[in-house]
Write a protein that holds these residues in place. Structure first.
Motif, PDB file in Angstrom:
ATOM      1  N   ASP A  25       5.777   8.915  -4.893  1.00 43.41           N
ATOM      2  CA  ASP A  25       5.461  10.175  -4.218  1.00 43.41           C
ATOM      3  C   ASP A  25       5.263   9.950  -2.722  1.00 43.41           C
ATOM      4  OD1 ASP A  25       5.586  11.581  -6.586  1.00 43.41           O
ATOM      5  OD2 ASP A  25       3.416  11.489  -6.964  1.00 43.41           O
ATOM      6  N   VAL A  26       4.612   8.834  -2.368  1.00 45.59           N
ATOM      7  CA  VAL A  26       4.426   8.499  -0.948  1.00 45.59           C
ATOM      8  C   VAL A  26       5.784   8.290  -0.286  1.00 45.59           C
ATOM      9  CG1 VAL A  26       3.544   6.752   0.652  1.00 45.59           C
ATOM     10  CG2 VAL A  26       2.113   7.538  -1.239  1.00 45.59           C
ATOM     11  N   ILE A  78      -0.703  13.587   1.253  1.00 44.21           N
ATOM     12  CA  ILE A  78      -0.603  12.353   0.480  1.00 44.21           C
ATOM     13  C   ILE A  78      -0.707  11.120   1.379  1.00 44.21           C
ATOM     14  CG2 ILE A  78       1.930  12.172   0.555  1.00 44.21           C
ATOM     15  CD1 ILE A  78       1.777  11.280  -2.406  1.00 44.21           C
ATOM     16  N   MET A  79      -0.231  11.235   2.634  1.00 43.65           N
ATOM     17  CA  MET A  79      -0.368  10.121   3.571  1.00 43.65           C
ATOM     18  C   MET A  79      -1.809  10.007   4.078  1.00 43.65           C
ATOM     19  SD  MET A  79       2.385   8.479   3.674  1.00 43.65           S
ATOM     20  CE  MET A  79       1.764   7.396   4.955  1.00 43.65           C
ATOM     21  N   LEU A  80      -2.449  11.145   4.321  1.00 42.46           N
ATOM     22  CA  LEU A  80      -3.851  11.106   4.736  1.00 42.46           C
ATOM     23  C   LEU A  80      -4.709  10.483   3.640  1.00 42.46           C
ATOM     24  CD1 LEU A  80      -4.172  14.650   6.375  1.00 42.46           C
ATOM     25  CD2 LEU A  80      -3.707  12.467   7.510  1.00 42.46           C
ATOM     26  N   ASP A  81      -4.398  10.811   2.381  1.00 37.30           N
ATOM     27  CA  ASP A  81      -5.133  10.211   1.265  1.00 37.30           C
ATOM     28  C   ASP A  81      -4.904   8.705   1.215  1.00 37.30           C
ATOM     29  OD1 ASP A  81      -5.991  12.738   0.584  1.00 37.30           O
ATOM     30  OD2 ASP A  81      -4.501  13.022  -1.003  1.00 37.30           O
ATOM     31  N   LEU A  82      -3.661   8.277   1.498  1.00 35.68           N
ATOM     32  CA  LEU A  82      -3.352   6.850   1.508  1.00 35.68           C
ATOM     33  C   LEU A  82      -4.161   6.146   2.581  1.00 35.68           C
ATOM     34  CD1 LEU A  82      -1.574   4.453   0.542  1.00 35.68           C
ATOM     35  CD2 LEU A  82       0.072   5.119   2.293  1.00 35.68           C
ATOM     36  N   TRP A  83      -4.210   6.723   3.780  1.00 32.60           N
ATOM     37  CA  TRP A  83      -4.992   6.112   4.861  1.00 32.60           C
ATOM     38  C   TRP A  83      -6.472   6.050   4.496  1.00 32.60           C
ATOM     39  CZ3 TRP A  83      -2.272   9.329   9.227  1.00 32.60           C
ATOM     40  CH2 TRP A  83      -1.009   8.774   9.474  1.00 32.60           C
ATOM     41  N   LYS A 108      -8.329   3.529   6.711  1.00 32.33           N
ATOM     42  CA  LYS A 108      -7.738   3.773   8.024  1.00 32.33           C
ATOM     43  C   LYS A 108      -8.162   5.135   8.557  1.00 32.33           C
ATOM     44  CE  LYS A 108      -5.379  -0.049   8.068  1.00 32.33           C
ATOM     45  NZ  LYS A 108      -5.729  -1.138   9.014  1.00 32.33           N
ATOM     46  N   ALA A 109      -8.144   5.269   9.879  1.00 35.93           N
ATOM     47  CA  ALA A 109      -8.441   6.551  10.508  1.00 35.93           C
ATOM     48  C   ALA A 109      -7.230   7.473  10.408  1.00 35.93           C
ATOM     49  CB  ALA A 109      -8.819   6.337  11.971  1.00 35.93           C
ATOM     50  N   HIS A 110      -7.432   8.742  10.686  1.00 37.87           N
ATOM     51  CA  HIS A 110      -6.320   9.689  10.783  1.00 37.87           C
ATOM     52  C   HIS A 110      -5.760   9.740  12.199  1.00 37.87           C
ATOM     53  CE1 HIS A 110      -7.771  12.206   7.064  1.00 37.87           C
ATOM     54  NE2 HIS A 110      -7.582  10.927   6.796  1.00 37.87           N
ATOM     55  N   TYR A 111      -6.438   9.081  13.134  1.00 34.19           N
ATOM     56  CA  TYR A 111      -6.053   9.140  14.548  1.00 34.19           C
ATOM     57  C   TYR A 111      -5.661   7.751  15.041  1.00 34.19           C
ATOM     58  CZ  TYR A 111      -8.410  13.673  14.465  1.00 34.19           C
ATOM     59  OH  TYR A 111      -8.785  14.951  14.164  1.00 34.19           O
ATOM     60  N   LEU A 162      -9.670   1.708  17.422  1.00 35.44           N
ATOM     61  CA  LEU A 162      -8.886   0.496  17.673  1.00 35.44           C
ATOM     62  C   LEU A 162      -8.769  -0.373  16.421  1.00 35.44           C
ATOM     63  CD1 LEU A 162      -7.445  -0.916  20.074  1.00 35.44           C
ATOM     64  CD2 LEU A 162      -9.550  -2.191  20.464  1.00 35.44           C
ATOM     65  N   VAL A 163      -9.842  -0.439  15.630  1.00 32.64           N
ATOM     66  CA  VAL A 163      -9.845  -1.323  14.457  1.00 32.64           C
ATOM     67  C   VAL A 163      -9.352  -0.618  13.205  1.00 32.64           C
ATOM     68  CG1 VAL A 163     -11.715  -2.737  15.371  1.00 32.64           C
ATOM     69  CG2 VAL A 163     -12.259  -0.752  13.961  1.00 32.64           C
ATOM     70  N   ALA A 164      -9.028   0.670  13.302  1.00 31.65           N
ATOM     71  CA  ALA A 164      -8.608   1.418  12.116  1.00 31.65           C
ATOM     72  C   ALA A 164      -7.332   2.203  12.388  1.00 31.65           C
ATOM     73  CB  ALA A 164      -9.723   2.362  11.666  1.00 31.65           C
ATOM     74  N   ASP A 165      -6.462   1.666  13.232  1.00 28.76           N
ATOM     75  CA  ASP A 165      -5.221   2.331  13.612  1.00 28.76           C
ATOM     76  C   ASP A 165      -4.351   2.567  12.385  1.00 28.76           C
ATOM     77  OD1 ASP A 165      -2.910   3.231  14.818  1.00 28.76           O
ATOM     78  OD2 ASP A 165      -2.380   1.299  15.726  1.00 28.76           O
TER      79      ASP A 165
END
Length: 306
Positions: A60-61, A205-210, A215-218, A250-253
């Motif tokens: 799905d991703v 689905i990508m935001l859920d993966l991050w 990971k951040a959304h930004y 910076l640490v969660a790109d």
């Protein structure tokens, strides 16, 4: 169908004839790598006991990435680094970073606004954001300056939006430009400090993966750089990005491109004389940052080298 049109035929001329592979077209290296990849992935599936449900979610991703036309970039995040020597810990120069999806070619070459290679990126009157002065040098690994190198840079506005993408009312070329270093490879340009931003149109689905990966959304705030010079080893071109120390993203790109080695500190400058010299009389301060780009060049005598 008219008599003049030939029907589409996708079957072999003789479906019962045995398949004979063309020995002249076999690629042993391709076969070797393909087998190794299959075995490595199969080992992960066995060791981590990947379930059918988890695999279907991965599919799905992939479908979501295909709809965004971003599947290549998704895998490129990890695979590109494996063949890029500048990402190694022992690399003495500046690490590369990808071009990204918001590059627009054909920006005009800027004219200097002060002594030497001093420039101002195109921007609107009273451009929102904190004024930023970036200065640095382009040089080779042995310290030789890359004189008159062409440097191209682009970034988002204070809203997190890039110009020329049809998303807002920024004029064409806003916060984008090309310029040349001086004879010592040095440059200086004024812009605004870019802010963190979320790429538009990211599916849930990508935001859920991050979220699942922590990971951040930004993406952290950054400037893109593309350097061109005949002595640069990689076809005369080098690309990277500049980040900022203390950026919380910076640490969660989510793009997994940000590197601490590419992050610079900024200094707050509020001297009225400095402000006047930079054409910033209406501001109470500006930030300054230093960013050198140390790049691998071709050996002396190589084709294209002086």
């Amino acid at each position: 169908m008219s008599n003049s049109e030939q029907p589409l035929i996708l079957r072999p001329a003789d479906p019962d004839a045995p398949f004979v592979r063309d020995e002249n077209k076999l690629n042993p290296r391709l076969m070797e790598v393909r087998t190794a990849l299959v075995e490595a992935v199969a080992a992960v599936f066995r060791e981590k006991k990947i379930t059918r449900e988890e695999y279907e979610h991965f599919r799905d991703v992939l479908r979501a990435l295909q709809e965004l036309k971003a599947a290549e970039g998704f895998f490129d995040i990890w695979l590109d680094q494996m063949t890029d020597e500048t990402t190694a810990e022992e690399w003495e120069g500046t690490s590369t970073n990808p071009e990204g999806p918001f590059y627009v070619p054909g920006m005009p070459l800027l004219e200097p606004v002060g002594p030497g290679a001093s420039y101002v990126l195109p921007m609107r009157p009273a451009e929102p954001g904190r004024p930023l002065l970036v200065e640095g040098q382009v040089r080779s690994l042995d310290g030789t300056a890359l004189a008159w190198a062409e440097v191209e840079t682009w970034q988002c506005a204070d809203t997190g939006v890039y110009s020329m993408l049809g998303m807002d009312d920024q004029p064409d070329g806003n916060l984008r430009g090309r310029f040349r270093t001086d004879g010592d490879g040095r440059f200086e340009f004024r812009t605004i400090k870019p802010v963190p931003y979320m790429s538009p149109g990211i599916p849930q689905i990508m935001l859920d993966l991050w979220d699942g990966l922590g990971k951040a959304h930004y993406r952290p705030g950054h400037l893109h750089f593309k350097v061109r010079h005949e002595d640069i080893a990689d076809n005369g071109r080098f690309m990277t990005q500049m980040y900022f120390e203390g950026d919380p993203y910076l640490v969660a790109d989510p793009g997994e491109n940000a590197r601490s080695s590419l992050a610079v500190s900024t200094r707050r400058r509020a001297d009225p004389a400095d402000l006047a010299a930079r054409g910033l009389e209406g501001h109470s301060f500006f930030l300054s940052a230093h960013f050198d780009m140390v790049i691998a060049t071709m050996p002396a005598g190589a084709v294209g080298a002086e």
